[in-house]
Design a protein around this motif. Sequence first.
Motif, PDB file in Angstrom:
ATOM      1  N   UNK A  98      12.912   1.659  14.392  1.00 35.95           N
ATOM      2  CA  UNK A  98      12.203   3.059  13.499  1.00 35.95           C
ATOM      3  C   UNK A  98      10.704   3.046  14.081  1.00 35.95           C
ATOM      4  N   UNK A  99      10.261   4.293  14.000  1.00 35.67           N
ATOM      5  CA  UNK A  99       8.964   4.259  13.854  1.00 35.67           C
ATOM      6  C   UNK A  99       8.088   4.082  12.908  1.00 35.67           C
ATOM      7  N   UNK A 100       6.789   3.744  12.951  1.00 36.42           N
ATOM      8  CA  UNK A 100       5.999   3.292  11.723  1.00 36.42           C
ATOM      9  C   UNK A 100       6.220   4.292  10.633  1.00 36.42           C
ATOM     10  N   UNK A 152      10.585   5.405   4.373  1.00 37.50           N
ATOM     11  CA  UNK A 152      11.900   4.935   3.620  1.00 37.50           C
ATOM     12  C   UNK A 152      11.551   4.153   2.381  1.00 37.50           C
ATOM     13  N   UNK A 153      10.371   3.372   2.687  1.00 33.51           N
ATOM     14  CA  UNK A 153       9.960   2.445   1.490  1.00 33.51           C
ATOM     15  C   UNK A 153       9.674   3.296   0.120  1.00 33.51           C
ATOM     16  N   UNK A 154       8.909   4.357   0.579  1.00 35.27           N
ATOM     17  CA  UNK A 154       8.463   5.364  -0.413  1.00 35.27           C
ATOM     18  C   UNK A 154       9.810   6.016  -1.158  1.00 35.27           C
ATOM     19  N   UNK A 155      10.531   6.547  -0.321  1.00 35.12           N
ATOM     20  CA  UNK A 155      12.002   7.004  -0.908  1.00 35.12           C
ATOM     21  C   UNK A 155      12.602   6.038  -1.750  1.00 35.12           C
ATOM     22  N   UNK A 212       0.785  -1.227   0.114  1.00 35.63           N
ATOM     23  CA  UNK A 212      -0.072   0.101  -0.062  1.00 35.63           C
ATOM     24  C   UNK A 212       0.980   1.130   0.052  1.00 35.63           C
ATOM     25  N   UNK A 213       2.110   1.152  -0.098  1.00 35.39           N
ATOM     26  CA  UNK A 213       2.976   2.413   0.096  1.00 35.39           C
ATOM     27  C   UNK A 213       2.616   3.295  -0.967  1.00 35.39           C
ATOM     28  N   UNK A 214       2.270   2.955  -1.969  1.00 35.41           N
ATOM     29  CA  UNK A 214       1.898   3.808  -3.401  1.00 35.41           C
ATOM     30  C   UNK A 214       0.517   4.530  -3.255  1.00 35.41           C
ATOM     31  N   UNK A 229       4.799  19.149  -6.394  1.00 35.34           N
ATOM     32  CA  UNK A 229       5.348  20.031  -5.422  1.00 35.34           C
ATOM     33  C   UNK A 229       5.602  19.489  -4.203  1.00 35.34           C
ATOM     34  N   UNK A 230       4.437  18.719  -3.688  1.00 36.44           N
ATOM     35  CA  UNK A 230       4.672  18.120  -2.556  1.00 36.44           C
ATOM     36  C   UNK A 230       5.504  17.048  -2.529  1.00 36.44           C
ATOM     37  N   UNK A 231       5.691  16.217  -3.828  1.00 33.69           N
ATOM     38  CA  UNK A 231       6.493  15.159  -3.741  1.00 33.69           C
ATOM     39  C   UNK A 231       7.942  15.687  -3.587  1.00 33.69           C
ATOM     40  N   UNK A 232       8.351  16.767  -4.378  1.00 31.81           N
ATOM     41  CA  UNK A 232       9.772  17.354  -4.149  1.00 31.81           C
ATOM     42  C   UNK A 232      10.054  17.743  -3.047  1.00 31.81           C
ATOM     43  N   UNK A 233       9.145  18.212  -2.338  1.00 36.14           N
ATOM     44  CA  UNK A 233       9.397  18.647  -0.851  1.00 36.14           C
ATOM     45  C   UNK A 233       9.641  17.387  -0.051  1.00 36.14           C
ATOM     46  N   UNK A 234       8.798  16.461  -0.083  1.00 39.42           N
ATOM     47  CA  UNK A 234       9.106  15.202   0.690  1.00 39.42           C
ATOM     48  C   UNK A 234      10.456  14.592   0.444  1.00 39.42           C
ATOM     49  N   UNK A 235      10.710  14.426  -0.953  1.00 39.64           N
ATOM     50  CA  UNK A 235      11.835  13.818  -1.456  1.00 39.64           C
ATOM     51  C   UNK A 235      13.072  14.491  -0.692  1.00 39.64           C
TER      52      UNK A 235
END
Length: 303
Positions: free
Chosen positions: A243-245, A251-254, A212-214, A281-287
Amino acid sequence: MRRPGRADRAESGDGDWIRTFPFPVDRTVLGVGMQIAPMDPGHGWRADAPPDRVHRIDFHIVLLLDGGPVRHMIDFTEYEAAAGDLLWIRPGQVHRFSRGGEYRGTALAMQPGFLPRATVEATGLYRYDQQPLLRPDPAQLSALRAALGQLRREYEDTATLPLGLHTAVLRHCLTAFLLRLAHLAAGPAQAEAARRVTGTTFTLFRDAVEHGFATHHSVSAYADELGCSRRTLLRAVRAATGETPKAFIDKRVVLEAKRLLAHTGLPIGRVGAAVGFPDAANFSKFFHQHTGMTPAAFRAELR
């Protein structure tokens, strides 16, 4: 020798997405969920995977090398393996064979679902945190070769047992080999810890994240899916990983974002959408928050 390095610029199978090769059921003896064969050109053990092209597999593969050295890239790290070493590649990992590498030895492939869940957990089949390159000492290597040899003999013996019993014997022999491999990969203390988390909240959480990470990144969503509280989930994940959940999910998304940025020509917006960020933009910020680089900079560094 394990050597961190930049991912290569190899294109994916269709230029956009990383090509995934399915388990070769048609090449197995009697259609069972595993295959064991020599690593030589006459056996087609690599299926259609071309050398020097990145790809994924949707099954497990263990390579026990009799030749070498070979240089094999697995998820952004290049491993140099020689005779007596093993490479353990898990489903979904992006990897690449080296062109002209002396891949000699034995290749073992396993289809997800062939082994019962308890065995999967006890043998650490989905321990993506463990290193793929394993270097057994002489005694360990001798025992692994003996177990693999017995497995191969049972695999090729199609005359003495009916299919149901033949498959059951293969599962037992495969389990014996994998338990030895897991002991080598994790060490006795970690292997025992892995057995203790069999069937626990963390195991279920890990599987849910992989599927479900995607789609969703919320800890609460996973806690609801598993029918537990956020606090219970936090305790379980911390006990298993430290780690925290949320850190585990991120980490899996990255990792998936890095794979797509490095190994495909997908626009950055489509990469973000593929890992659950419809807004570029949200993706770039997260990455950037998790890697210290923008997606564009990460891709440019590899080109």
